[in-house]
Structure formats: C-alpha cells, structure tokens
Design an enzyme around this catalytic site. Structure first.
Site, mmCIF file in Angstrom:
data_model
loop_
_atom_site.group_PDB
_atom_site.id
_atom_site.type_symbol
_atom_site.label_atom_id
_atom_site.label_comp_id
_atom_site.label_asym_id
_atom_site.label_seq_id
_atom_site.Cartn_x
_atom_site.Cartn_y
_atom_site.Cartn_z
ATOM 1 N N TYR A 57 10.704 22.135 74.240
ATOM 2 C CA TYR A 57 11.162 23.150 75.268
ATOM 3 C C TYR A 57 11.603 24.231 74.607
ATOM 4 O O TYR A 57 12.625 24.398 73.800
ATOM 5 C CB TYR A 57 12.456 22.442 75.931
ATOM 6 N N HIS A 131 7.798 11.651 73.900
ATOM 7 C CA HIS A 131 7.733 12.404 75.163
ATOM 8 C C HIS A 131 6.415 11.876 76.078
ATOM 9 O O HIS A 131 6.743 11.849 77.187
ATOM 10 C CB HIS A 131 7.543 13.831 74.670
#
Length: 191
Positions: A57, A131
């Site tokens: 991110y 992830h």
C-alpha cells in the site's frame, strides 16, 4: 467495544477494525497525513484495536503512516500487515496482472518482514498475512518461513489472504493459521 479472539489463538482484537489501505493507496491519491493520524488516534480512543496495512500500500507509505500514528498506542493495538508482492520497478506491485507480481519466496518474506518492522516501528508484527497465494512457491515453504520468523520473535501470528480451503489446511499443518482475510468483492483462490 466488543472484542473477538482470532482463531484458536490468544490474539484478541476489537470486533470492528480499520483497513488502512485507502489512506495512502487504492482510492485516489494519498490522504492528508495529519488527518489520517488524527483519524487513527480517534479510532483508538473509541476502542478500536485492530489495524490492517500492507507493504504494497503506497508502496510502503501506509505502513509508515500506521507505524508513526499508532506508536503512542502500541501497547493497546494489534497491527496486521501483509507480504507477497514483488515491489520492484519492473513489476506490477498490485498483482492485478496475476502471478508475475507475486513473490512469496522465503528470502523475500524475510526481507519484507525486516522492512515492515522498521516502517511500523515495532519489535514484532502482531499478525502477518500472505497477501495472495503465490502459485510458484509451495504454501508449506511460506508457512515454514513464517514459523521461523515466529520462533525468532519477529512475528506473533500468521494469516492468509484470499486462500482456499486446501491451502489453509496445508499451511496450518506447518504453523497455526490465526486469521483468514477475504475481500468480499474478490474471488478466493480455489486450491
């Protein structure tokens, strides 16, 4: 605020958590740092103890924001972060093109954790997720690497994101899987 224990672990979090991705990635340009810091502090004041981020991110910007903003509350909060993307200039760091952007090789996991520890300003990551499942790396190797990191005191709990039932079982046979994260708008890996 009500709390929940994750899995069969002793990890207790607020029933409502904050996914921090949108503060610096994914929904337009990064938001104002001061505003986001104030928002995270206000969330803690209201009893929220679970905060979710990832190295991808930003990349990295969100972990830095979360680490700095939550440093004064470190003993009151649980921070989850994620690894598993190849964040290099020639890759697709969001993984939207499929597996070329993924990287869950053991050496990369260790490198990602070292970076996350620094950016989050913590001695140990409370909850570390893979992830996305990397089809090029057996889940047993991923779980084994995280198990080593747990034994070294760098990680406390292991989670999977967007994983299928068989993958979860295979990983859990190596190290307990404390949490599963699935985005409602995304289809989950089948294996």
């Amino acid at each position: 605020m009500q709390t929940r224990k994750l899995g069969n672990s002793n990890l207790e979090v607020s029933a409502i958590g904050i996914g921090c991705m949108g503060m610096s990635f994914g929904y337009g340009p990064p938001k104002d740092k001061q505003e986001m810091t104030a928002l995270l502090g206000a969330a803690v004041d209201r009893g929220i103890t679970f905060f979710d981020t990832a190295e991808v991110y930003g990349p990295y910007l969100n972990e830095e924001l979360v680490g700095e903003a939550l440093a004064p509350f470190r003993d009151q909060v649980v921070i989850a972060t994620k690894f598993g993307f190849d964040i290099s200039p020639n890759s697709d760091p969001r993984g939207m093109k499929g597996s070329p952007g993924l990287n869950s090789r053991p050496e990369h996991i260790k490198q990602a954790v070292e970076g996350s520890l620094k950016r989050l300003q913590v001695e140990a990551i409370d909850l570390l997720y893979q992830h996305r499942v990397d089809p090029n790396v057996p889940i047993e190797d991923v779980a084994g690497t995280v198990k080593e990191l747990i034994q070294e005191g760098k990680v406390k709990h292991f989670g999977l994101s967007e994983a299928g039932v068989q993958t979860i079982r295979r990983a859990h046979a190596v190290v307990p899987v404390t949490a599963l994260q699935s985005e409602y708008s995304r289809s989950v890996e089948k294996a």
